[in-house]
Design a protein around this motif. Structure first.
Motif, short mmCIF file in Angstrom:
data_model
loop_
_atom_site.label_atom_id
_atom_site.label_comp_id
_atom_site.label_asym_id
_atom_site.label_seq_id
_atom_site.Cartn_x
_atom_site.Cartn_y
_atom_site.Cartn_z
N SER A 265 0.77 -1.30 0.07
CA SER A 265 0.32 -0.26 -0.01
C SER A 265 0.72 1.07 -0.19
O SER A 265 0.41 2.31 -0.98
CB SER A 265 -0.93 -0.18 1.16
N ARG A 266 2.30 1.40 0.24
CA ARG A 266 2.96 2.19 0.95
C ARG A 266 3.32 2.71 -0.04
O ARG A 266 4.13 4.12 -0.85
CB ARG A 266 3.98 1.66 2.02
N ARG A 267 3.73 1.72 -1.12
CA ARG A 267 5.12 2.37 -2.51
C ARG A 267 3.40 2.33 -3.71
O ARG A 267 4.15 2.92 -4.05
CB ARG A 267 5.06 0.24 -2.32
N THR A 268 2.70 1.92 -3.50
CA THR A 268 1.58 2.55 -4.72
C THR A 268 1.23 4.22 -4.82
O THR A 268 0.80 4.81 -4.97
CB THR A 268 0.27 1.27 -4.59
N GLU A 269 1.25 4.35 -2.66
CA GLU A 269 0.79 5.73 -2.25
C GLU A 269 2.10 6.82 -2.49
O GLU A 269 2.02 7.36 -3.69
CB GLU A 269 0.15 5.84 -1.30
N ILE A 270 3.72 6.12 -2.61
CA ILE A 270 4.37 6.87 -2.64
C ILE A 270 4.73 6.66 -4.85
O ILE A 270 4.63 8.38 -4.82
CB ILE A 270 5.92 6.10 -2.84
N ALA A 271 4.67 5.38 -5.47
CA ALA A 271 4.63 5.91 -6.76
C ALA A 271 3.47 6.68 -7.12
O ALA A 271 3.26 7.59 -8.32
CB ALA A 271 4.23 4.28 -7.35
N ALA A 272 1.78 6.47 -7.35
CA ALA A 272 1.08 7.70 -7.37
C ALA A 272 1.29 9.70 -7.20
O ALA A 272 1.21 10.26 -7.88
CB ALA A 272 -0.34 7.32 -6.82
N ALA A 273 1.80 9.72 -5.59
CA ALA A 273 2.63 10.86 -5.99
C ALA A 273 4.34 11.10 -6.85
O ALA A 273 3.46 12.59 -7.61
CB ALA A 273 3.63 11.28 -4.67
N MET A 274 4.91 10.41 -7.20
CA MET A 274 5.64 10.56 -8.39
C MET A 274 4.94 11.00 -9.46
O MET A 274 5.13 11.78 -9.71
CB MET A 274 6.96 9.03 -8.42
N THR A 275 4.11 10.27 -10.19
CA THR A 275 2.97 10.02 -11.15
C THR A 275 3.21 11.18 -11.38
O THR A 275 2.75 12.08 -12.39
CB THR A 275 2.20 9.17 -11.20
N ALA A 276 1.91 11.52 -10.40
CA ALA A 276 1.60 12.78 -9.98
C ALA A 276 1.96 14.42 -10.28
O ALA A 276 1.43 14.88 -10.53
CB ALA A 276 0.56 13.12 -9.02
N GLY A 277 3.37 14.15 -9.87
CA GLY A 277 4.21 15.64 -9.96
C GLY A 277 5.65 15.34 -11.46
O GLY A 277 5.79 16.18 -11.47
N PRO A 287 4.91 5.48 -15.57
CA PRO A 287 4.99 4.02 -15.66
C PRO A 287 3.84 3.64 -16.37
O PRO A 287 2.55 4.14 -15.82
CB PRO A 287 4.93 3.24 -14.37
N ALA A 288 4.16 2.94 -17.38
CA ALA A 288 2.25 2.60 -18.52
C ALA A 288 1.26 1.32 -17.43
O ALA A 288 2.70 0.04 -17.15
CB ALA A 288 2.61 1.81 -19.80
N ILE A 289 0.82 1.21 -17.09
CA ILE A 289 0.01 0.20 -16.41
C ILE A 289 -1.16 0.08 -16.96
O ILE A 289 -2.48 1.41 -17.05
CB ILE A 289 0.00 0.43 -15.39
N ALA A 290 -1.64 -0.81 -17.16
CA ALA A 290 -2.77 -1.42 -18.67
C ALA A 290 -3.60 -1.31 -17.17
O ALA A 290 -3.91 -1.94 -15.92
CB ALA A 290 -2.47 -3.12 -18.95
N GLU A 291 -5.47 -1.09 -17.95
CA GLU A 291 -6.53 -1.23 -17.79
C GLU A 291 -7.13 -2.82 -16.25
O GLU A 291 -6.62 -3.34 -17.24
CB GLU A 291 -7.63 -0.80 -18.95
N GLY A 292 -6.94 -2.67 -15.32
CA GLY A 292 -7.22 -4.30 -14.73
C GLY A 292 -5.67 -4.34 -14.04
O GLY A 292 -5.36 -5.20 -12.78
N MET A 293 -4.66 -3.84 -14.15
CA MET A 293 -3.19 -3.87 -13.71
C MET A 293 -2.98 -3.21 -12.05
O MET A 293 -3.35 -2.52 -12.26
CB MET A 293 -1.94 -3.85 -14.81
N LYS A 294 -3.19 -4.02 -11.40
CA LYS A 294 -2.07 -2.95 -9.90
C LYS A 294 -0.77 -3.85 -10.21
O LYS A 294 0.05 -4.71 -9.34
CB LYS A 294 -2.32 -4.03 -8.56
#
Length: 410
Positions: A265-277, A287-294
């Motif tokens: 959970s922490r890693r995905t939150e960190i990555a989401a913040a990096m992607t937003a920035g 990162p390219a993430i396909a629909e339905g993939m976590k």
């Protein structure tokens, strides 16, 4: 996440997964370690912690069987041994992977046949796998690189239509899912690593999983020198090694496994913040993430268009390293088949075995056969990430990437 490019950036030391700054270990691990030591039983054949780990990890994934081993490489070797290839059989794998995923194939007398990758996900695809299937294909080994799942539903359709077993290398993808289903449960065997930098760690260690009774039994035996513990008349049934995990490692693993959901959970939150920035930078792709993939982000990777930056990928990486962001341009630097052990077939003495049994097409590593591989390695920038990153660390990384990218923009 706006960044003031005129404001000077003070150098910050980032948490590292190579020491306590970036690894969550403490009282929980010490408590179970102490219990293991106090018991005086450090072998998994008599102890309780490795068995507890195996049971809990099987429950976590929702599979029937899980067996612990002493490394991620040991997990992959165990999986290949369970498939039991004949000398010269072929196992399809990826051109971008750690050597620990390839040497087990060779040790079991099989030929690694490389499938090309998608340059934006770094993963093999159903199309690239199908293109290299032959009458000698014994198995398919897919690697969910960096925590980003492969297209397993389509890959399994191809494999099942031909009755080809599939091994999933999940060393970097704990907790990753496809439509809510964990990677490692699509194929016939899942392999996981507990090495120092993985989502959870024991320094070295691994796990193999399966819901196939015959494969699970053969893996259990291979881990134990093919000795049939508990059988009426046990013997060493076939050629095998000792890949057992010890109780000290098992105790740490049990404590770490309890934290896995939190770490993911922490890693995905960190990555989401990096992607937003970073999502609006020209020439730099998140990162390219396909629909339905976590995606569960063993590392965070950027795809860089070098022709849009002065000095390209190398200059971007150099300047980030100067600011304490120890990133890795090109990840493994070159395709796996360019490493000397495979390129020069340096295996058992001067025999070249098992490559001396290979079809010429299976060992044809012509550059034009791997356009995705070379494009992927030429553009990938691997950024560090771990569970100890806080908002200030994310801000520091994002701000520096933005500042350097703007300075280098053509």
């Amino acid at each position: 996440m706006a960044t003031d490019l005129k404001k000077p950036v003070k150098k910050m030391e980032l948490p590292s997964d190579q020491d306590s700054t970036g690894r969550d270990m403490g009282d929980d691990e010490m408590l179970l370690l102490g219990e293991a030591i106090a018991s005086g039983t450090l072998t998994s054949t008599k102890g309780k912690f490795v068995k507890q780990l195996e049971e809990q990890f099987a429950q976590y994934l929702g599979v029937d069987h899980s067996h612990a081993v002493n490394s991620g490489t040991g997990a992959l070797h165990t999986a290949v041994a369970a498939i039991d290839p004949e000398p010269g059989d072929e196992i399809i794998t990826t051109s971008i992977t750690d050597m620990g995923a390839l040497t087990p194939i060779i040790y079991q007398s099989a030929i690694p046949v490389f499938a090309d990758v998608c340059p934006s996900t770094y993963n093999v695809t159903p199309e690239s796998i199908e293109a290299v299937i032959s009458e000698k294909t014994k198995a398919i080994m897919v690697t969910h690189l960096f925590g980003n799942p492969c297209r397993m539903n389509e890959i399994m359709e191809i494999a099942r239509a031909r009755s080809i077993p599939v091994i999933e290398d999940c060393a970097q993808s704990f907790g990753a899912t496809i439509d809510g289903r964990y990677v490692g449960t699509f194929g016939d065997i899942g392999c996981f690593s507990l090495q120092q930098g993985k989502h959870i760690t024991t320094g070295e260690g691994g796990l193999v999983t399966s819901s196939d009774e015959a494969l699970a039994r053969r893996m259990y035996l291979f881990i134990n020198k093919a000795w049939g513990y508990g059988d009426a008349k046990p013997d060493h049934y076939f050629l095998a090694l000792n890949y057992r995990m010890n109780e000290l490692t098992g105790a740490v693993a049990v404590a770490q496994l309890a934290k896995l959901a939190e770490f993911v959970s922490r890693r995905t939150e960190i990555a989401a913040a990096m992607t937003a920035g970073l999502s609006d930078l020209p020439g730099i792709h998140t990162p390219a993430i396909a629909e339905g993939m976590k995606h569960t982000f063993w590392k965070y990777c950027l795809r860089v268009e070098s022709d849009k930056l002065k000095g390209g990928l190398d200059e971007l990486a150099k300047r980030l390293k100067e600011r304490g962001i120890f990133c890795g341009p090109r990840y493994i630097q070159k395709p796996a088949f360019e490493c000397e052990v495979i390129r020069d077939q340096r295996t058992f003495g001067d025999s070249r075995f098992p490559f001396n049994l290979a079809r010429p097409e299976a060992v044809d590593y012509s550059r034009d056969k791997f356009p995705g591989t070379y494009e992927a390695l030429a553009s990938v920038l691997v950024l560090p990430l771990n569970e100890k990153y806080e908002s200030q660390h994310v801000d520091y990384v994002v701000q520096n990437i933005r500042e350097v990218a703007h300075k280098l923009a053509k």
